[in-house]
Motif scaffolding. Structure first.
Motif, PDB file in Angstrom:
ATOM      1  N   PRO A  73       5.438   7.505   5.768  1.00  0.00           N
ATOM      2  CA  PRO A  73       5.684   7.776   7.186  1.00  0.00           C
ATOM      3  C   PRO A  73       7.072   7.299   7.609  1.00  0.00           C
ATOM      4  CG  PRO A  73       3.471   6.924   6.874  1.00  0.00           C
ATOM      5  CD  PRO A  73       4.158   6.806   5.547  1.00  0.00           C
ATOM      6  N   VAL A  74       7.778   8.133   8.353  1.00  0.00           N
ATOM      7  CA  VAL A  74       9.174   7.842   8.726  1.00  0.00           C
ATOM      8  C   VAL A  74       9.286   6.517   9.470  1.00  0.00           C
ATOM      9  CG1 VAL A  74      11.138   8.664  10.082  1.00  0.00           C
ATOM     10  CG2 VAL A  74       9.791  10.285   8.737  1.00  0.00           C
ATOM     11  N   GLU A  75       8.277   6.163  10.261  1.00  0.00           N
ATOM     12  CA  GLU A  75       8.354   4.942  11.065  1.00  0.00           C
ATOM     13  C   GLU A  75       8.465   3.681  10.214  1.00  0.00           C
ATOM     14  OE1 GLU A  75       4.558   3.602  12.924  1.00  0.00           O
ATOM     15  OE2 GLU A  75       3.725   5.444  12.036  1.00  0.00           O
ATOM     16  N   PHE A  76       8.098   3.751   8.919  1.00  0.00           N
ATOM     17  CA  PHE A  76       8.128   2.562   8.078  1.00  0.00           C
ATOM     18  C   PHE A  76       9.312   2.542   7.108  1.00  0.00           C
ATOM     19  CE2 PHE A  76       3.383   3.207   8.638  1.00  0.00           C
ATOM     20  CZ  PHE A  76       3.276   2.270   9.659  1.00  0.00           C
ATOM     21  N   ARG A  77      10.075   3.616   7.039  1.00  0.00           N
ATOM     22  CA  ARG A  77      11.082   3.732   5.979  1.00  0.00           C
ATOM     23  C   ARG A  77      12.216   2.717   6.102  1.00  0.00           C
ATOM     24  NH1 ARG A  77      11.472  10.298   4.722  1.00  0.00           N
ATOM     25  NH2 ARG A  77       9.202  10.583   4.509  1.00  0.00           N
ATOM     26  N   LYS A  78      12.742   2.534   7.283  1.00  0.00           N
ATOM     27  CA  LYS A  78      13.843   1.568   7.445  1.00  0.00           C
ATOM     28  C   LYS A  78      13.355   0.155   7.144  1.00  0.00           C
ATOM     29  CE  LYS A  78      17.419   2.463   8.587  1.00  0.00           C
ATOM     30  NZ  LYS A  78      18.588   2.898   7.770  1.00  0.00           N
ATOM     31  N   ALA A  79      12.119  -0.152   7.549  1.00  0.00           N
ATOM     32  CA  ALA A  79      11.571  -1.491   7.326  1.00  0.00           C
ATOM     33  C   ALA A  79      11.350  -1.785   5.850  1.00  0.00           C
ATOM     34  CB  ALA A  79      10.251  -1.642   8.083  1.00  0.00           C
ATOM     35  N   TYR A  81       0.831  -1.206   0.000  1.00  0.00           N
ATOM     36  CA  TYR A  81       0.000   0.000   0.000  1.00  0.00           C
ATOM     37  C   TYR A  81       0.868   1.259   0.000  1.00  0.00           C
ATOM     38  CZ  TYR A  81      -2.631   3.867   2.093  1.00  0.00           C
ATOM     39  OH  TYR A  81      -3.156   5.105   2.362  1.00  0.00           O
ATOM     40  N   LEU A  82       1.872   1.283   0.858  1.00  0.00           N
ATOM     41  CA  LEU A  82       2.698   2.480   1.007  1.00  0.00           C
ATOM     42  C   LEU A  82       3.450   2.826  -0.266  1.00  0.00           C
ATOM     43  CD1 LEU A  82       4.109   1.756   4.580  1.00  0.00           C
ATOM     44  CD2 LEU A  82       2.505   3.587   3.970  1.00  0.00           C
ATOM     45  N   THR A  83       3.924   1.823  -0.998  1.00  0.00           N
ATOM     46  CA  THR A  83       4.726   2.081  -2.194  1.00  0.00           C
ATOM     47  C   THR A  83       3.888   2.252  -3.452  1.00  0.00           C
ATOM     48  OG1 THR A  83       5.046  -0.305  -2.494  1.00  0.00           O
ATOM     49  CG2 THR A  83       6.784   0.902  -1.332  1.00  0.00           C
ATOM     50  N   ALA A 134      11.710  15.567  -3.096  1.00  0.00           N
ATOM     51  CA  ALA A 134      12.775  16.354  -2.459  1.00  0.00           C
ATOM     52  C   ALA A 134      12.921  15.982  -0.985  1.00  0.00           C
ATOM     53  CB  ALA A 134      12.485  17.846  -2.615  1.00  0.00           C
ATOM     54  N   GLU A 135      11.813  15.793  -0.294  1.00  0.00           N
ATOM     55  CA  GLU A 135      11.871  15.416   1.124  1.00  0.00           C
ATOM     56  C   GLU A 135      12.473  14.033   1.305  1.00  0.00           C
ATOM     57  OE1 GLU A 135      10.878  13.419   4.712  1.00  0.00           O
ATOM     58  OE2 GLU A 135       9.903  12.916   2.810  1.00  0.00           O
ATOM     59  N   ALA A 136      12.109  13.105   0.417  1.00  0.00           N
ATOM     60  CA  ALA A 136      12.676  11.752   0.490  1.00  0.00           C
ATOM     61  C   ALA A 136      14.187  11.782   0.229  1.00  0.00           C
ATOM     62  CB  ALA A 136      11.977  10.839  -0.519  1.00  0.00           C
ATOM     63  N   ALA A 137      14.607  12.681  -0.657  1.00  0.00           N
ATOM     64  CA  ALA A 137      16.043  12.818  -0.938  1.00  0.00           C
ATOM     65  C   ALA A 137      16.782  13.353   0.279  1.00  0.00           C
ATOM     66  CB  ALA A 137      16.246  13.741  -2.142  1.00  0.00           C
ATOM     67  N   ASP A 138      16.208  14.322   0.966  1.00  0.00           N
ATOM     68  CA  ASP A 138      16.814  14.838   2.201  1.00  0.00           C
ATOM     69  C   ASP A 138      16.980  13.718   3.231  1.00  0.00           C
ATOM     70  OD1 ASP A 138      17.066  17.453   1.329  1.00  0.00           O
ATOM     71  OD2 ASP A 138      15.132  18.090   2.140  1.00  0.00           O
ATOM     72  N   TRP A 139      15.949  12.893   3.375  1.00  0.00           N
ATOM     73  CA  TRP A 139      16.003  11.781   4.339  1.00  0.00           C
ATOM     74  C   TRP A 139      17.073  10.771   3.940  1.00  0.00           C
ATOM     75  CZ3 TRP A 139      15.360   6.500   3.985  1.00  0.00           C
ATOM     76  CH2 TRP A 139      15.229   5.810   5.205  1.00  0.00           C
TER      77      TRP A 139
END
Length: 344
Positions: free
Chosen positions: A227-233, A217-219, A333-338
């Motif tokens: 959401p940041v809480e799911f990015r590493k996972a 769903y997220l992708t 752009a925000e994803a690139a910063d992260w």
């Protein structure tokens, strides 16, 4: 009057068209799936998929969409991968694309063949027919379970004792009264492998899914920032997630896709993130022409690739990531910063 003389012919035609299985159930009976869907939407577990709420009443029962429908003929087509997709998660500098999207859009492949089957049936019986392949408010998985193709496992996807989990589904509704098959029993037993492997704990309980936590769903469906809480996972998953399907023990009976158009493209098995991060809109459309990935658009796709880059640990991606910090799309752009912060 039950139409039974055409059943054997239907199965023969379905097999010749490349379908792995074909079964029948009533389309005009009440079922528990309606209540489960209503609860899913009431709890907000559909996330931003507003179309699920607006089409809820039609989804709850096939005859809500077509009152004259009496029977549902459900077909399945195997798309099993050549190798274990969980192994692809280890190559962190590449993107991991869900098995179902590594080839031509299955909607087109399945619908063309299902239309041939339906046209033959309509011509021989004089009955009305309508075909559906995941593009209308019709609950295909519950229909497949009711028809005996398999059962909805604890991950809510269909599982077959003969074919495992890698199955595309299509439905032909008809005014004909066909002899129904026996619904399949649940053979999950005490196994919780699909629940245990989920990277984001998207299953509140067995047989329940919270789409808002699901990487597929997220992708794919989610349009804003992840959401940041799911990015590493997410790891290197850039389009969908196969973990709960791939780990299912019933896949020991699964075969690789036999339909040529469903065999994975070599360039989509483990594409280097460095090749994907440079895509502009034209390049994205060219690479994914005829692919289901095309529908999410370049910006959402690059957002996913940037999160994978941030998780890669690959310093060689730093210049590409840095360049995307000035992307016109604010989500990119925000994803690139992260991602830059993670790589540094």
């Amino acid at each position: 009057m039950m139409i039974s003389t055409s059943r054997a012919a239907l199965e023969e035609i379905a097999t010749s068209l490349g379908f792995s299985d074909v079964r029948v159930c009533r389309a005009d009976e009440a079922w528990a799936a309606a209540g489960r869907l209503e609860e899913f939407v009431e709890q907000g577990r559909h996330g931003s998929m507003g179309w699920m709420e607006t089409t809820l009443q039609r989804r709850k029962q096939p005859t809500n969409m077509w009152p004259e429908a009496k029977s549902a003929l459900v077909v399945a087509m195997n798309y099993g991968p050549e190798s274990d997709p969980l192994e692809d998660l280890k190559a962190t500098s590449t993107g991991n694309i869900s098995v179902y999207a590594r080839h031509r859009d299955y909607h087109d492949v399945m619908k063309g063949k299902l239309k041939q089957l339906a046209q033959t049936f309509a011509r021989e019986t004089g009955e009305e027919v309508k075909v559906f392949v995941d593009t209308a408010p019709l609950m295909e998985k519950p229909l497949a379970e009711k028809a005996g193709l398999g059962w909805q496992g604890k991950h809510t996807n269909l599982v077959s004792r003969e074919h495992g989990s890698w199955l595309f589904l299509g439905v032909m509704l008809t005014t004909a009264e066909l002899e129904p098959d026996t619904p399949e029993a649940d053979y999950c037993g005490s196994c919780t492998a699909c629940l245990d492997i989920c990277p984001t704990d998207a299953f509140p309980a067995p047989y329940q899914l919270d789409a808002r936590r699901c990487i597929s769903y997220l992708t794919i469906e989610h349009k804003g920032p992840i959401p940041v809480e799911f990015r590493k996972a997410m790891g290197n998953r850039i389009y969908g997630c196969d973990d709960c399907l791939a780990v299912c023990p019933w896949n020991k009976f699964a075969a690789t896709a036999s339909e040529a158009k469903l065999v994975a493209r070599d360039d989509l098995k483990s594409p280097p993130l460095a090749d994907l991060l440079v895509l502009d809109d034209a390049g994205f459309r060219s690479l994914f022409s005829g692919s289901p990935i095309k529908r999410i658009g370049r910006d959402r796709f690059i957002r996913n690739c940037l999160i994978a880059a941030g998780n890669s640990g690959d310093a060689a991606l730093l210049p590409l990531v840095d360049g995307l910090r000035s992307d016109p799309d604010p989500v990119v752009a925000e994803a690139a910063d992260w991602a830059l912060a993670q790589l540094k």
